[in-house]
Write a protein that holds these residues in place. Sequence first.
Motif, PDB file in Angstrom:
ATOM      1  N   ALA A  65       0.842  -1.204   0.000  1.00 19.67           N
ATOM      2  CA  ALA A  65       0.000   0.000   0.000  1.00 19.67           C
ATOM      3  C   ALA A  65       0.875   1.251   0.000  1.00 19.67           C
ATOM      4  CB  ALA A  65      -0.916  -0.012   1.212  1.00 19.67           C
ATOM      5  N   ALA A  66       1.957   1.224   0.783  1.00 20.62           N
ATOM      6  CA  ALA A  66       2.863   2.383   0.826  1.00 20.62           C
ATOM      7  C   ALA A  66       3.592   2.537  -0.503  1.00 20.62           C
ATOM      8  CB  ALA A  66       3.865   2.218   1.960  1.00 20.62           C
ATOM      9  N   LEU A  67       3.954   1.401  -1.102  1.00 20.63           N
ATOM     10  CA  LEU A  67       4.672   1.425  -2.385  1.00 20.63           C
ATOM     11  C   LEU A  67       3.797   2.036  -3.479  1.00 20.63           C
ATOM     12  CD1 LEU A  67       7.294   0.525  -3.823  1.00 20.63           C
ATOM     13  CD2 LEU A  67       6.223  -1.668  -4.260  1.00 20.63           C
ATOM     14  N   ARG A  68       2.506   1.751  -3.417  1.00 23.03           N
ATOM     15  CA  ARG A  68       1.601   2.264  -4.453  1.00 23.03           C
ATOM     16  C   ARG A  68       1.394   3.773  -4.357  1.00 23.03           C
ATOM     17  NH1 ARG A  68      -2.410  -2.766  -4.003  1.00 23.03           N
ATOM     18  NH2 ARG A  68      -1.634  -3.960  -5.758  1.00 23.03           N
ATOM     19  N   THR A  69       1.787   4.365  -3.239  1.00 26.39           N
ATOM     20  CA  THR A  69       1.572   5.809  -3.110  1.00 26.39           C
ATOM     21  C   THR A  69       2.668   6.622  -3.801  1.00 26.39           C
ATOM     22  OG1 THR A  69       2.772   5.908  -1.026  1.00 26.39           O
ATOM     23  CG2 THR A  69       0.381   5.572  -0.879  1.00 26.39           C
ATOM     24  N   VAL A  70       3.788   5.966  -4.160  1.00 26.29           N
ATOM     25  CA  VAL A  70       4.836   6.721  -4.874  1.00 26.29           C
ATOM     26  C   VAL A  70       4.655   6.531  -6.382  1.00 26.29           C
ATOM     27  CG1 VAL A  70       6.458   6.527  -2.954  1.00 26.29           C
ATOM     28  CG2 VAL A  70       6.564   4.860  -4.799  1.00 26.29           C
ATOM     29  N   SER A  71       5.352   7.340  -7.174  1.00 28.88           N
ATOM     30  CA  SER A  71       5.141   7.315  -8.631  1.00 28.88           C
ATOM     31  C   SER A  71       5.606   5.980  -9.220  1.00 28.88           C
ATOM     32  CB  SER A  71       5.911   8.459  -9.283  1.00 28.88           C
ATOM     33  OG  SER A  71       7.279   8.151  -9.294  1.00 28.88           O
ATOM     34  N   PRO A  72       5.063   5.601 -10.384  1.00 34.44           N
ATOM     35  CA  PRO A  72       5.464   4.329 -11.010  1.00 34.44           C
ATOM     36  C   PRO A  72       6.974   4.208 -11.191  1.00 34.44           C
ATOM     37  CG  PRO A  72       3.574   5.226 -12.152  1.00 34.44           C
ATOM     38  CD  PRO A  72       3.990   6.261 -11.141  1.00 34.44           C
ATOM     39  N   ARG A  73       7.613   5.286 -11.634  1.00 36.64           N
ATOM     40  CA  ARG A  73       9.057   5.235 -11.860  1.00 36.64           C
ATOM     41  C   ARG A  73       9.798   4.999 -10.533  1.00 36.64           C
ATOM     42  NH1 ARG A  73      12.379   6.526 -16.073  1.00 36.64           N
ATOM     43  NH2 ARG A  73      10.830   5.379 -17.197  1.00 36.64           N
ATOM     44  N   GLN A  74       9.316   5.647  -9.472  1.00 34.25           N
ATOM     45  CA  GLN A  74       9.942   5.446  -8.155  1.00 34.25           C
ATOM     46  C   GLN A  74       9.708   4.024  -7.663  1.00 34.25           C
ATOM     47  OE1 GLN A  74       8.241   8.612  -5.829  1.00 34.25           O
ATOM     48  NE2 GLN A  74       9.493  10.179  -6.803  1.00 34.25           N
ATOM     49  N   GLN A  75       8.510   3.493  -7.931  1.00 40.87           N
ATOM     50  CA  GLN A  75       8.221   2.097  -7.540  1.00 40.87           C
ATOM     51  C   GLN A  75       9.215   1.157  -8.210  1.00 40.87           C
ATOM     52  OE1 GLN A  75       4.154   0.695  -8.051  1.00 40.87           O
ATOM     53  NE2 GLN A  75       3.360   2.720  -7.582  1.00 40.87           N
ATOM     54  N   GLU A  76       9.441   1.415  -9.514  1.00 40.16           N
ATOM     55  CA  GLU A  76      10.335   0.533 -10.276  1.00 40.16           C
ATOM     56  C   GLU A  76      11.757   0.570  -9.715  1.00 40.16           C
ATOM     57  OE1 GLU A  76       7.875   1.003 -14.476  1.00 40.16           O
ATOM     58  OE2 GLU A  76       9.676   2.175 -14.134  1.00 40.16           O
ATOM     59  N   ILE A  77      12.217   1.771  -9.446  1.00 39.21           N
ATOM     60  CA  ILE A  77      13.609   1.888  -8.979  1.00 39.21           C
ATOM     61  C   ILE A  77      13.761   1.325  -7.568  1.00 39.21           C
ATOM     62  CG2 ILE A  77      13.815   4.197  -7.913  1.00 39.21           C
ATOM     63  CD1 ILE A  77      16.023   4.312 -10.388  1.00 39.21           C
ATOM     64  N   LEU A  78      12.762   1.526  -6.712  1.00 42.76           N
ATOM     65  CA  LEU A  78      12.837   0.980  -5.347  1.00 42.76           C
ATOM     66  C   LEU A  78      12.805  -0.550  -5.389  1.00 42.76           C
ATOM     67  CD1 LEU A  78      10.477   3.421  -3.382  1.00 42.76           C
ATOM     68  CD2 LEU A  78      12.963   3.365  -3.376  1.00 42.76           C
ATOM     69  N   HIS A  79      11.988  -1.099  -6.285  1.00 45.45           N
ATOM     70  CA  HIS A  79      11.924  -2.550  -6.420  1.00 45.45           C
ATOM     71  C   HIS A  79      13.294  -3.103  -6.837  1.00 45.45           C
ATOM     72  CE1 HIS A  79       9.973  -6.448  -7.430  1.00 45.45           C
ATOM     73  NE2 HIS A  79      10.993  -6.527  -8.258  1.00 45.45           N
ATOM     74  N   LEU A  80      13.883  -2.457  -7.855  1.00 47.85           N
ATOM     75  CA  LEU A  80      15.174  -2.958  -8.358  1.00 47.85           C
ATOM     76  C   LEU A  80      16.265  -2.889  -7.293  1.00 47.85           C
ATOM     77  CD1 LEU A  80      15.154  -1.413 -11.944  1.00 47.85           C
ATOM     78  CD2 LEU A  80      14.927  -3.813 -11.351  1.00 47.85           C
ATOM     79  N   VAL A  81      16.259  -1.816  -6.514  1.00 45.52           N
ATOM     80  CA  VAL A  81      17.339  -1.644  -5.531  1.00 45.52           C
ATOM     81  C   VAL A  81      17.097  -2.495  -4.282  1.00 45.52           C
ATOM     82  CG1 VAL A  81      18.477   0.027  -4.004  1.00 45.52           C
ATOM     83  CG2 VAL A  81      17.961   0.643  -6.369  1.00 45.52           C
TER      84      VAL A  81
END
Lengths: 183, 105
Positions: free
Chosen positions: A118-134
């Motif tokens: 739920a917290a992850l969905r509150t940030v932008s798609p690009r930020q979600q992608e980069i946070l997932h990768l890191v």
Amino acid sequence: MERSLCISADTPDLHRLLASHHEASFAWALACARRSRPDAEDVLHLTYEKILSGAARFEGASSFKTWIFGVIWRTAREHARRSIFGRWGALLTGQEVSHDEPIDQTLARATDAQVVLAALRTVSPRQQEILHLVFYEDLTIEEAANVLRVSIGTARVHYERGKKSMAEKLRRAGYSEPEEAAR
Amino acid sequence: MSDDERMMRRAFAALKRNAAAAPDFERTIRGQRRIKAQTRFVMVGLSMAALLGSALVTFAILERSAESTREQESLDRALLAIAQSELEPLGFLTTVPSISFDEGP
């Protein structure tokens, strides 16, 4: 080791490499497909098809994982563009459709993973992608930038902003502090 | 490592523990039936749209043509009426044949 390989589409090595990265590839496809499992399966299938038919070739310029993540990311974008009927189809077949439920409501009945999602969905798609990768795939920011085809500077900005925003949301939601910090 | 980073690592570790199981590798390579079903759905949709579109275009052309015929007829009637009213008092065209527009030439 993988970095030195230049694998053609018909080698058994490619099949083996794909199989060894299958779990991580699926998790990344899921992140690229906005957590829609059917879309993630389609994206992954299309990615494998591209790779095995030789339409996408690993030249060894980066690690195999970074390369295949890049192919998955591009395929997910193409797939999203082509899916004009995607939302209608999902409604017709009763598949999960993402909804922006306020985080407080989600928390009332959520497990840890649901709170994080739920917290992850509150940030932008690009930020979600980069946070997932890191944080999920343990890639460096440089590798993540390579996957998403952006400059390191841009990736770093997305990473910092996303991390700060998501950590703040988690804290506000009462997500427990790390044990090291609590001590 | 900052507090934010530690929290994020912990959060993503929780996500990883609860990760959805990946589909079977071989099945993913072969592809799902869903893609074929979706393609069929799109193809049928496009065919229906093309059919409906061509029917609408045909209807619009026919309607336009009928309208222009009606306009032409009413113009002819008006011209004939003017001719009769202006020329008959002068003795011309007293035997103007009756013209039926419905029957055509």
